[in-house]
Design an enzyme around this catalytic site. Structure first.
Site, mmCIF file in Angstrom:
data_model
loop_
_atom_site.group_PDB
_atom_site.id
_atom_site.type_symbol
_atom_site.label_atom_id
_atom_site.label_comp_id
_atom_site.label_asym_id
_atom_site.label_seq_id
_atom_site.Cartn_x
_atom_site.Cartn_y
_atom_site.Cartn_z
ATOM 1 N N LEU A 240 0.896 -1.101 0.146
ATOM 2 C CA LEU A 240 -0.021 -0.107 -0.085
ATOM 3 C C LEU A 240 0.728 1.036 0.147
ATOM 4 O O LEU A 240 1.862 0.935 0.572
ATOM 5 C CB LEU A 240 -1.041 0.200 1.256
ATOM 6 C CG LEU A 240 -1.716 -1.214 1.577
ATOM 7 C CD1 LEU A 240 -2.712 -1.104 2.626
ATOM 8 C CD2 LEU A 240 -2.838 -0.990 0.051
ATOM 9 N N ASP A 241 0.390 2.167 -0.624
ATOM 10 C CA ASP A 241 1.654 3.339 -0.890
ATOM 11 C C ASP A 241 1.422 4.198 0.553
ATOM 12 O O ASP A 241 0.691 3.948 1.327
ATOM 13 C CB ASP A 241 1.129 4.213 -2.172
ATOM 14 C CG ASP A 241 -0.239 5.007 -1.800
ATOM 15 O OD1 ASP A 241 -0.557 5.564 -0.833
ATOM 16 O OD2 ASP A 241 -0.883 4.843 -2.960
ATOM 17 N N ILE A 242 2.130 5.192 0.732
ATOM 18 C CA ILE A 242 2.562 5.731 1.865
ATOM 19 C C ILE A 242 1.081 6.473 2.635
ATOM 20 O O ILE A 242 1.241 6.682 3.624
ATOM 21 C CB ILE A 242 3.594 6.758 1.786
ATOM 22 C CG1 ILE A 242 4.010 7.542 3.353
ATOM 23 C CG2 ILE A 242 3.488 7.807 0.736
ATOM 24 C CD1 ILE A 242 5.464 8.203 3.399
#
Length: 278
Positions: free
Chosen positions: A102-104
């Site tokens: 999952l991206d930041i």
């Protein structure tokens, strides 16, 4: 078994890190340096060492669910020195890796394991593993735009697969919360879908992965998966449809199911008795 897999199963390093160790000449098999990552080994018989230290025996497979906080990344060593999820998971006594990332700026469910074979099966493009998200977007997409998402829309790396989507509610500022389920794992897929229809994402949370839900996990918390959850994952990885995974059957595999008995017509006496009750 390939040497990078044997090293990964020991918990010393990931497969990618194991390949680097081999290429650097730091790995020996039976006291001889190995420089080819694809070298076949037998961990039960061969002595495998890294920097002349024997690797430990393969770890038991473990599986965890984790509520990833926004503002963390899914890599172990971030060049920008941003907080990583593994700092939150340091108490787990196994070397585990996330199934996908999952991206930041995205929070929500991550599954983590040291079972590389299962993770690989679930993450391959043809697996069609469902991933459900809650997303907040600018303003409210029209029904026509939602139907485009349901049928697939063109992006710069190809057309998206059909997705399930529904509106949850509108906010006081006329923005919209939606729920969307996709079966792909492309980079920033949800954000790019909504950008393409002119409704950029402001908040994004993954609610479930392969039928495993976030449940009551608070942000930053983790828990081991139950036996039933692990079984569902393994069945989905082997090709069972997600909505049928984990369903128990009364009949053993390999045995024919009994045919239903046809309804017999009532005899004249039974008909008379049945009629006399009315």
């Amino acid at each position: 078994m390939r040497i990078q897999k044997a090293i990964a199963q020991s918990g010393v390093a990931s497969r990618r890190e194991a390949e680097t160790l081999v290429l650097e000449g730091r790995v020996k098999v039976n006291h001889r340096v190995v420089l080819r990552p694809g070298t076949d080994v037998n961990p039960a018989e061969d002595l495998i060492t890294i920097d002349d230290k024997p690797i430990p025996k393969a770890q038991a497979h473990v599986y965890y669910a984790f509520h990833k906080p926004k503002g963390t990344v899914c890599t172990r060593n971030d060049p920008e020195e941003r907080p990583t999820i593994y700092e939150r998971l340091s108490q787990i006594p196994y070397r585990i890796e996330s199934m996908g990332r999952l991206d930041i700026n995205t929070s929500g469910l991550l599954l983590l394991t040291n079972d590389g074979q299962l993770a690989q099966k679930l993450l391959k493009p043809a697996s069609d593993v469902p991933k459900r998200y809650k997303v907040k977007v600018w303003k409210e997409p029209s029904e026509r735009q939602l139907n485009r998402i349901r049928h697939g829309i063109p992006l710069d790396d190809g057309r998206t697969k059909p997705a399930k989507i529904r509106i949850i509610e509108s906010t006081d500022s006329n923005n919209t919360w939606l729920e969307i389920t996709v079966t792909e794992g492309r980079n920033r897929l949800i954000r790019r879908i909504f950008e393409s229809i002119g409704h950029p994402v402001s908040k994004l949370q993954r609610l479930s992965f392969a039928t495993i839900g976030l449940g009551q996990l608070e942000v930053g918390q983790w828990r081991p998966l139950s036996g039933d959850e692990i079984q569902r994952l393994k069945e989905i990885a082997d090709g069972v449809e997600p909505n049928k995974a984990g369903q128990k059957t009364r009949y053993k595999k390999g045995f024919a199911r009994p045919k239903p008995k046809p309804n017999k017509p009532l005899s004249r006496k039974k008909k008379q008795k049945k009629g006399s009750r009315s």
